[in-house]
Design an enzyme around this catalytic site. Structure first.
Site, mmCIF file in Angstrom:
data_model
loop_
_atom_site.group_PDB
_atom_site.id
_atom_site.type_symbol
_atom_site.label_atom_id
_atom_site.label_comp_id
_atom_site.label_asym_id
_atom_site.label_seq_id
_atom_site.Cartn_x
_atom_site.Cartn_y
_atom_site.Cartn_z
ATOM 1 N N SER A 1 38.490 -104.420 121.721
ATOM 2 C CA SER A 1 38.370 -103.141 121.014
ATOM 3 C C SER A 1 38.899 -103.246 119.588
ATOM 4 O O SER A 1 38.353 -102.644 118.662
ATOM 5 C CB SER A 1 39.158 -102.053 121.762
ATOM 6 N N TRP B 1 32.346 -113.152 126.013
ATOM 7 C CA TRP B 1 31.460 -112.058 126.409
ATOM 8 C C TRP B 1 30.191 -111.984 125.548
ATOM 9 O O TRP B 1 29.812 -110.909 125.095
ATOM 10 C CB TRP B 1 32.208 -110.710 126.368
ATOM 11 N N GLN C 1 24.760 -77.729 150.268
ATOM 12 C CA GLN C 1 25.210 -77.625 148.881
ATOM 13 C C GLN C 1 26.079 -78.815 148.460
ATOM 14 O O GLN C 1 26.141 -79.151 147.277
ATOM 15 C CB GLN C 1 25.958 -76.312 148.650
ATOM 16 N N ILE D 1 25.704 -89.785 148.124
ATOM 17 C CA ILE D 1 24.599 -89.068 148.777
ATOM 18 C C ILE D 1 23.951 -89.951 149.848
ATOM 19 O O ILE D 1 23.589 -89.496 150.926
ATOM 20 C CB ILE D 1 23.557 -88.610 147.719
ATOM 21 N N GLU E 1 29.825 -102.843 123.842
ATOM 22 C CA GLU E 1 29.469 -102.222 122.552
ATOM 23 C C GLU E 1 30.384 -101.025 122.227
ATOM 24 O O GLU E 1 29.978 -100.048 121.608
ATOM 25 C CB GLU E 1 27.979 -101.886 122.504
ATOM 26 N N GLU F 1 36.621 -95.063 125.373
ATOM 27 C CA GLU F 1 37.808 -94.680 124.590
ATOM 28 C C GLU F 1 37.547 -94.925 123.098
ATOM 29 O O GLU F 1 37.902 -94.087 122.252
ATOM 30 C CB GLU F 1 39.043 -95.488 125.056
HETATM 31 N N1 CAA Z 1 29.587 -98.492 109.733
HETATM 32 C C1 CAA Z 1 29.948 -99.054 108.527
HETATM 33 N N2 CAA Z 1 31.237 -99.327 108.206
HETATM 34 C C2 CAA Z 1 32.188 -99.019 109.137
HETATM 35 C C3 CAA Z 1 31.893 -98.442 110.372
HETATM 36 C C4 CAA Z 1 30.525 -98.180 110.661
HETATM 37 N N3 CAA Z 1 30.156 -97.629 111.826
HETATM 38 N N4 CAA Z 1 33.037 -98.253 111.072
HETATM 39 C C5 CAA Z 1 34.041 -98.692 110.286
HETATM 40 N N5 CAA Z 1 33.533 -99.146 109.110
HETATM 41 C C6 CAA Z 1 34.269 -99.688 107.964
HETATM 42 C C7 CAA Z 1 35.258 -98.644 107.448
HETATM 43 O O1 CAA Z 1 34.658 -97.788 106.498
HETATM 44 C C8 CAA Z 1 36.332 -99.522 106.825
HETATM 45 O O2 CAA Z 1 35.861 -99.957 105.551
HETATM 46 P P1 CAA Z 1 36.880 -100.358 104.353
HETATM 47 O O3 CAA Z 1 37.366 -101.706 104.661
HETATM 48 O O4 CAA Z 1 36.011 -100.322 103.158
HETATM 49 O O5 CAA Z 1 37.980 -99.325 104.353
HETATM 50 C C9 CAA Z 1 36.347 -100.735 107.729
HETATM 51 O O6 CAA Z 1 35.080 -100.763 108.417
HETATM 52 C C10 CAA Z 1 37.453 -100.685 108.759
HETATM 53 O O7 CAA Z 1 37.308 -99.492 109.492
HETATM 54 P P2 CAA Z 1 38.468 -98.897 110.389
HETATM 55 O O8 CAA Z 1 39.724 -98.806 109.561
HETATM 56 O O9 CAA Z 1 37.972 -97.675 111.054
HETATM 57 O O10 CAA Z 1 38.692 -100.090 111.443
HETATM 58 P P3 CAA Z 1 39.586 -100.157 112.727
HETATM 59 O O11 CAA Z 1 40.241 -101.473 112.755
HETATM 60 O O12 CAA Z 1 40.440 -98.923 112.881
HETATM 61 O O13 CAA Z 1 38.481 -100.216 113.908
HETATM 62 C C11 CAA Z 1 36.959 -99.351 115.535
HETATM 63 C C12 CAA Z 1 37.539 -99.254 114.118
HETATM 64 C C13 CAA Z 1 35.979 -98.221 115.636
HETATM 65 C C14 CAA Z 1 38.014 -99.196 116.603
HETATM 66 C C15 CAA Z 1 36.223 -100.714 115.676
HETATM 67 O O14 CAA Z 1 37.132 -101.789 115.670
HETATM 68 C C16 CAA Z 1 35.365 -100.791 116.921
HETATM 69 O O15 CAA Z 1 34.255 -100.268 116.959
HETATM 70 N N6 CAA Z 1 35.872 -101.485 117.985
HETATM 71 C C17 CAA Z 1 35.042 -101.761 119.165
HETATM 72 C C18 CAA Z 1 34.327 -103.062 119.018
HETATM 73 C C19 CAA Z 1 33.159 -103.195 119.936
HETATM 74 O O16 CAA Z 1 32.366 -102.279 120.090
HETATM 75 N N7 CAA Z 1 33.015 -104.378 120.530
HETATM 76 C C20 CAA Z 1 31.888 -104.693 121.363
HETATM 77 C C21 CAA Z 1 31.279 -105.988 120.904
HETATM 78 S S1 CAA Z 1 29.630 -106.369 121.365
HETATM 79 C C22 CAA Z 1 29.568 -106.525 123.024
HETATM 80 O O17 CAA Z 1 29.984 -105.636 123.678
HETATM 81 C C23 CAA Z 1 29.006 -107.739 123.696
HETATM 82 C C24 CAA Z 1 27.547 -107.864 123.755
HETATM 83 O O18 CAA Z 1 27.018 -108.965 123.640
HETATM 84 C C25 CAA Z 1 26.672 -106.698 124.026
#
Ligand code: CAA
Length: 395
Positions: free
Chosen positions: A142, A166, A289, A351, A377, A381
């Site tokens: 995360s 992963w 129900q 069910i 993805e 949370e």
């Molecule tokens: N679009 C563009 N830019 C974004 C963005 C978005 N959706 N979200 C954040 N940013 C940018 C911010 O604007 C910020 O930019 P600056 O550096 O210019 O300030 C920068 O990214 C950092 O943003 P945050 O301070 O919000 O970053 P954070 O460390 O607090 O993290 C988070 C934010 C939402 C928790 C992020 O880390 C997140 O989404 N975590 C989950 C990761 C995830 O989904 N992993 C799954 C991987 S893929 C998978 O599951 C496997 C597969 O093969 C399918």
């Protein structure tokens, strides 16, 4: 008139005849080719290469990719409608389709050079090769900005070292979009994105991930040991990788929402049939129900998920011209649809009672498959973090 049966977007929430046709084509393919083999591939954990190839032939592996790069040249609504239908038959096929479309092709379309688009999208969008996306590491899930893998600048490119985990489709992928640190002192602003080839020295597959569900999709660790990647294969600017990763995940989350919807509908469909047929205490169980209220809740959440997904799909489509982010719409759709998938799969097993717990019926597979939609993805949370930060104006 049910939303799903109508024409949309329009004065009423209805689908256009073209969207109806795409949905119908995907539905017929999924029922004919995927549904009959889904349980077997789930049991063996084998990768269903033949049906995946056929999906490529139908244009399902690069739906939004312009025809000039080997794709189907359709819109986001077409993508979610087709993915929902594939996932109704089997979520594992849907996982491969969604990573190919939204995490791999979309990333290159959005950030790639013309040369990168020609070289990397064309074979993947046409289904000839499979693409993957690798952000997560054993100690970085995360909190995606804290990765330990490194790319060090050398003459003409970079040398990559480290372990990623992963990675959906890694064991079968020709190309992987990989995120790694090029400047650890800069934290998330020191991450860069690279398009790597899996047949080059320095790349090996790590341990396969033994999964609860979506077992027919292949998932493993990947290991880089002094892997050379030319500068021409960096996607976006150096240090722009975190932004690339997050932008691409916004697109990906709409796909996972559609996957959740497909699983929820499959669970609901099976439950409805069972409630109409199965008798207890001299009645069809749907008369009670305890059962019928579950069905009502399932149906209501399914239709609410559909609306959030359509809204997110329209926002993504609009973003192609405005460049506006659709982070909020994507996270809300993913959060609600994935929790709906779990809710419906859980209710479906209940069910069905004893047979719901048996591998002779598909609902236990829906139950195992649904869980991942609340995790990958971005966990539920994390979606709540994204939504609430935007609402509070914190990001
Ligand atoms: N679009 C563009 N830019 C974004 C963005 C978005 N959706 N979200 C954040 N940013 C940018 C911010 O604007 C910020 O930019 P600056 O550096 O210019 O300030 C920068 O990214 C950092 O943003 P945050 O301070 O919000 O970053 P954070 O460390 O607090 O993290 C988070 C934010 C939402 C928790 C992020 O880390 C997140 O989404 N975590 C989950 C990761 C995830 O989904 N992993 C799954 C991987 S893929 C998978 O599951 C496997 C597969 O093969 C399918």
């Amino acid at each position: 008139m049910a939303i799903g049966e109508a024409t949309f977007p329009g004065p009423s929430l209805t689908l256009s005849p073209e969207h109806e046709m795409i949905r119908q084509t995907a539905r017929e393919f999924a029922e004919r080719e995927i549904a009959p083999v889904a349980a077997e591939f789930d049991e063996t954990g084998e990768f269903p290469i033949e049906t995946i190839r056929k999906m490529g032939g139908l244009g399902l592996m690069g739906i939004e990719v312009p025809e000039a790069y080997g794709g189907a040249g359709l819109d986001t609504m077409s993508y979610v409608l087709a993915l929902e239908e594939i996932c109704k038959a089997d979520a594992a096929h849907g996982t491969v389709m969604s990573v190919n479309n939204s995490l791999f092709c979309h990333g290159i379309l959005r950030f790639g050079t013309e040369e990168q688009k020609q070289r990397f999208i064309r074979p993947v969008a046409s289904g000839e090769a499979i693409g993957a996306y690798s952000l997560t590491e054993p100690m970085s899930g995360s909190d995606a900005g804290t990765m330990r893998s490194r790319a060090v600048r050398v003459d003409g490119g970079y040398r990559l070292t480290g372990r990623k985990s992963w990675v959906t489709s890694a064991p079968v992928a020709r190309f992987i979009l990989v995120f790694t640190m090029t400047n650890a002192a800069q934290k998330h602003r020191g991450i860069s994105a690279f398009l790597i080839e899996t047949d080059q020295p320095g790349f090996t597959l790590g341990k396969p991930e033994p999964k609860l569900g979506i077992r027919a999709s292949a998932t493993s660790e990947i290991v880089f040991d002094d892997y050379f990647v030319p500068e021409s294969q960096r996607l976006g600017a150096e240090g722009e990788g975190f932004k690339v990763a997050m932008t691409v995940l916004d697109a990906g989350r709409i796909g996972i929402a559609a996957q959740g919807l497909g699983i929820a509908e499959a669970a609901y469909g099976a439950s409805l049939s069972y409630a109409r047929e199965r008798e207890a205490f001299g009645e069809k169980i749907g008369q009670f129900q305890g059962i019928s209220f579950k069905l009502a809740d399932m149906k209501t959440r399914i239709e609410a998920s559909r609306l959030l997904i359509y809204q997110a799909a329209l926002a993504k489509e609009a973003s192609k011209t405005t460049g506006e982010r659709y982070t909020m719409e994507a996270s809300m759709a993913k959060l609600f649809a994935s929790e709906t998938a779990m809710f419906c799969a859980h209710a479906a097993v209940q069910i069905h009672g004893g047979v719901g717990y048996s591998k002779e019926f598909p609902v236990e597979r829906y139950f195992r498959d649904a869980k991942i939609t609340e995790i990958y993805e971005g966990t539920s949370e994390i979606q709540r973090v994204v939504i609430s930060r935007q609402e509070l104006g914190l990001r």
